[in-house]
Motif scaffolding. Sequence first.
Motif, PDB file in Angstrom:
ATOM      1  N   LEU A 135       0.904  -1.230  -0.089  1.00 41.61           N
ATOM      2  CA  LEU A 135      -0.107  -0.055   0.135  1.00 41.61           C
ATOM      3  C   LEU A 135       0.738   1.189  -0.079  1.00 41.61           C
ATOM      4  N   PHE A 136       0.463   2.242  -0.538  1.00 46.44           N
ATOM      5  CA  PHE A 136       1.374   3.598  -0.673  1.00 46.44           C
ATOM      6  C   PHE A 136       1.651   3.758   1.120  1.00 46.44           C
ATOM      7  N   GLY A 137       2.889   4.345   0.993  1.00 45.09           N
ATOM      8  CA  GLY A 137       3.384   4.605   2.386  1.00 45.09           C
ATOM      9  C   GLY A 137       4.104   3.676   3.317  1.00 45.09           C
ATOM     10  N   ARG A 138       3.875   2.257   2.487  1.00 48.62           N
ATOM     11  CA  ARG A 138       4.445   1.215   3.336  1.00 48.62           C
ATOM     12  C   ARG A 138       5.638   0.630   2.176  1.00 48.62           C
ATOM     13  N   GLY A 139       6.371  -0.448   2.949  1.00 48.33           N
ATOM     14  CA  GLY A 139       7.269  -1.027   2.277  1.00 48.33           C
ATOM     15  C   GLY A 139       8.130  -0.292   1.181  1.00 48.33           C
ATOM     16  N   TYR A 140       7.911  -0.805  -0.138  1.00 50.26           N
ATOM     17  CA  TYR A 140       8.723  -0.122  -1.415  1.00 50.26           C
ATOM     18  C   TYR A 140       8.039   0.677  -2.126  1.00 50.26           C
ATOM     19  N   SER A 141       6.648   1.262  -1.547  1.00 55.04           N
ATOM     20  CA  SER A 141       5.721   2.158  -2.203  1.00 55.04           C
ATOM     21  C   SER A 141       6.091   3.610  -1.691  1.00 55.04           C
ATOM     22  N   SER A 142       6.017   4.415  -2.767  1.00 57.01           N
ATOM     23  CA  SER A 142       6.033   5.791  -2.391  1.00 57.01           C
ATOM     24  C   SER A 142       4.651   6.432  -1.545  1.00 57.01           C
ATOM     25  N   THR A 143       4.807   7.756  -1.055  1.00 56.33           N
ATOM     26  CA  THR A 143       3.810   8.020  -0.113  1.00 56.33           C
ATOM     27  C   THR A 143       3.168   9.383  -0.955  1.00 56.33           C
ATOM     28  N   PRO A 144       1.938   9.195  -1.477  1.00 49.19           N
ATOM     29  CA  PRO A 144       1.377  10.420  -2.009  1.00 49.19           C
ATOM     30  C   PRO A 144       1.193  11.346  -0.480  1.00 49.19           C
ATOM     31  N   SER A 145       1.787  12.704  -0.621  1.00 46.75           N
ATOM     32  CA  SER A 145       1.816  13.382   0.380  1.00 46.75           C
ATOM     33  C   SER A 145       0.598  13.658   1.042  1.00 46.75           C
ATOM     34  N   PRO A 146       0.561  13.247   2.305  1.00 44.75           N
ATOM     35  CA  PRO A 146      -1.170  13.408   3.050  1.00 44.75           C
ATOM     36  C   PRO A 146      -1.498  14.723   3.175  1.00 44.75           C
ATOM     37  N   SER A 147      -0.523  15.756   2.947  1.00 48.56           N
ATOM     38  CA  SER A 147      -1.127  17.012   2.854  1.00 48.56           C
ATOM     39  C   SER A 147      -1.759  17.294   1.494  1.00 48.56           C
ATOM     40  N   HIS A 148      -1.567  16.730   0.513  1.00 52.13           N
ATOM     41  CA  HIS A 148      -2.131  16.719  -0.611  1.00 52.13           C
ATOM     42  C   HIS A 148      -3.248  15.854  -0.857  1.00 52.13           C
ATOM     43  N   HIS A 149      -3.163  14.397  -0.460  1.00 54.23           N
ATOM     44  CA  HIS A 149      -3.971  13.304  -0.693  1.00 54.23           C
ATOM     45  C   HIS A 149      -4.297  12.551   0.679  1.00 54.23           C
ATOM     46  N   THR A 150      -5.619  12.664   1.004  1.00 45.43           N
ATOM     47  CA  THR A 150      -5.910  11.817   2.323  1.00 45.43           C
ATOM     48  C   THR A 150      -5.825  10.410   1.851  1.00 45.43           C
ATOM     49  N   HIS A 151      -5.265   9.482   2.626  1.00 52.45           N
ATOM     50  CA  HIS A 151      -5.072   8.117   2.488  1.00 52.45           C
ATOM     51  C   HIS A 151      -6.357   7.560   2.922  1.00 52.45           C
ATOM     52  N   SER A 152      -7.390   7.594   1.987  1.00 45.45           N
ATOM     53  CA  SER A 152      -8.674   7.089   2.116  1.00 45.45           C
ATOM     54  C   SER A 152      -9.034   5.963   1.225  1.00 45.45           C
ATOM     55  N   THR A 153     -10.416   5.531   0.930  1.00 39.59           N
ATOM     56  CA  THR A 153     -10.884   4.563   0.006  1.00 39.59           C
ATOM     57  C   THR A 153     -10.394   5.062  -1.379  1.00 39.59           C
ATOM     58  N   THR A 154     -10.802   6.161  -1.621  1.00 40.65           N
ATOM     59  CA  THR A 154     -10.491   6.732  -2.894  1.00 40.65           C
ATOM     60  C   THR A 154      -8.991   6.385  -3.285  1.00 40.65           C
ATOM     61  N   LEU A 155      -8.086   6.722  -2.710  1.00 40.94           N
ATOM     62  CA  LEU A 155      -6.610   6.683  -3.008  1.00 40.94           C
ATOM     63  C   LEU A 155      -6.362   5.054  -3.109  1.00 40.94           C
ATOM     64  N   PHE A 156      -6.789   4.373  -2.015  1.00 36.18           N
ATOM     65  CA  PHE A 156      -6.360   2.797  -2.117  1.00 36.18           C
ATOM     66  C   PHE A 156      -6.933   2.083  -3.126  1.00 36.18           C
ATOM     67  N   THR A 157      -8.392   2.323  -3.431  1.00 39.40           N
ATOM     68  CA  THR A 157      -9.022   1.826  -4.274  1.00 39.40           C
ATOM     69  C   THR A 157      -8.591   2.052  -5.864  1.00 39.40           C
ATOM     70  N   THR A 158      -7.979   3.415  -5.922  1.00 38.89           N
ATOM     71  CA  THR A 158      -7.227   3.734  -7.173  1.00 38.89           C
ATOM     72  C   THR A 158      -6.061   2.803  -7.216  1.00 38.89           C
ATOM     73  N   GLN A 159      -5.432   2.752  -6.253  1.00 38.60           N
ATOM     74  CA  GLN A 159      -4.255   1.859  -6.336  1.00 38.60           C
ATOM     75  C   GLN A 159      -4.536   0.383  -6.461  1.00 38.60           C
ATOM     76  N   ILE A 160      -5.648  -0.007  -6.093  1.00 37.38           N
ATOM     77  CA  ILE A 160      -5.989  -1.588  -6.283  1.00 37.38           C
ATOM     78  C   ILE A 160      -6.173  -1.716  -8.085  1.00 37.38           C
TER      79      ILE A 160
END
Length: 432
Positions: A135-160
Motif C-alpha cells: 500500500l502507498f506509504g508502506r514497504g517499497y511504495s512511495s507516499t502521496p503526500s498526506p497534505s495533498h492526498h488523504t489516505h482514504s478509500t479513494t486513494l487505495f481503491t485507485t491503487q488496487i
Amino acid sequence: MSAFSDAIASRLFQSPSRLTFCLFLGAASLGTFTVLKSLKSTFQTENALVIPSPRETLLPHLSREEQDDLPYPPNALPGARDVDSPYGTFRVYEWGPEDGPRVLMIHGISTPCVALGPLAHELVKKGCRVMLFDLFGRGYSSTPSPSHHTHSTTLFTTQILLTLASSPFPWPHFTLIGYSLGGALAAAFTSYFPHLLSSLFLLAPGGLIRASHISLKTRLLYAKHGLPGWLAEWVVARRLWTPEEKSGKGEEEMIASMEPEGDGEKSGLVESVTGKEKEEKIGGLRSRAVYASASHVLLPDNPNSTISNIVNWQIAHHKGFVASFISSIRYAPIHGSHARWMLVGDYLAKRKQEARRETDLSRAGTGAGLRKVHLVLGEIDPIIIADETAQDVREVLGEEFVEVHVMKGAGHEVAIERAVEIAELVGQELGM
C-alpha cells in the motif's frame, strides 16, 4: 572604508545600550535565519507531492549483501515490479501458474505485503496466480503526500485498480483477500466493483469496529484537527517503535495506536494464547491488545524479518510511513463503513433474485462470480472481536451471504500464522 568602520565602532562602544541592541538584533536575525531554513526544509518535504520510498532513498547506498539482510529485502517475494503512477511508484509482486485462478491480496495498516507472503506461497502451491502489493506509504511504495492526498478509500481503491492494470496477464475475475485494514479496503472496493470478483475473503477485517471501543486517547491522538502534524508523527512513531529488548514480547503499544483500545469498563474471562489457562482481565479481550506474532519470522532464510523489525525499519527508513499511517487511521474505512458494506449485501441479494428468475442458471453466474463473503476471525483476537464482528457483518450483508470461520486459539495475527488453514478455505471455494 576603514575610517567609516572605526567611526561606527566608536559610536557603538560609547553607547552601551546601542551595542546591546545591535548584538541582540544580530543574534535574533541569525536565529530567525536558522529557524526559517529548517522550516523551509520541513515544508519542502511535507509539501512534496510524493515522498519517495526506501527503494529510492536507501537501496542505492547498500550492497547486495546488505540489502539481503534487511528485515524487508527488495527480493522478499517472487515476481517483483515497481509500477509508476501519478501518486508515485509502488511495489507489486505477481507469480504462480499463468492460467491459475487469480488471487489479489491486500495487507494491513502497519506491515507491507510481505506479511501475507506465507499465505501467498500456500496458494501458489494449490495452483493459484497471486498478486500482492505494498500500500502507498508502506514497504517499497512511495507516499502521496498526506497534505495533498488523504489516505482514504479513494486513494487505495485507485491503487488496487492500478495494480490490476499493471499485470501482463488479464484479470477479468479474481478472488480478493484483505487482512485487517486490507479487509476494510477489500470490502470498500467490492462495494464499487462487485462484478470483478469471483470470491471475497475478509481476514480479521476492519470497517465495522464498534465506536464504543475507541478510547479518548485514540480520538485525541488521531483527531483531524488535533495535534500539529510533526508532533502527531513524533508521538505515533514512538508508540509504533518496538525496542529491541521487547521485540519478542508482543507489540502492545503498536496495537494500541493502530486500533481502538480497550474500554476498560467490563471484565471477562479471556483464554490465554496458549489455550491452557484463563485469566480475569479488565476490558475483556481488548485489554490484551498484543501481537503474538511480533517475533514471528516471515522469511525462512532471514531471521531479521520479524513484524516488529519490519515496522521499525519503516519508521527509520521510510520517510512517508508514519504520516501515511496517521492519515490512514483518520481517513481509511476502518470504522463506520456500514453503508458501503450494505451495498455488497444488496448486490448479493439482487444476484440471488436474478438467479431464481433465470431458467438457465449458468446465465445467472451461479458457477462463477461473487455469491457470498468468507469471514475469517481469530478466536482470541483483541482487535477484531470474533463474536461482535460476526454479528455485525451478518447484519449488514445478510446472514445467508456470510460464511464465518473462527480459528481456534488465533489472535489478530490469524492471516500470518494460519496461512495453511486459510489457503485450504480458499482452495475449497475455488474448487481446487
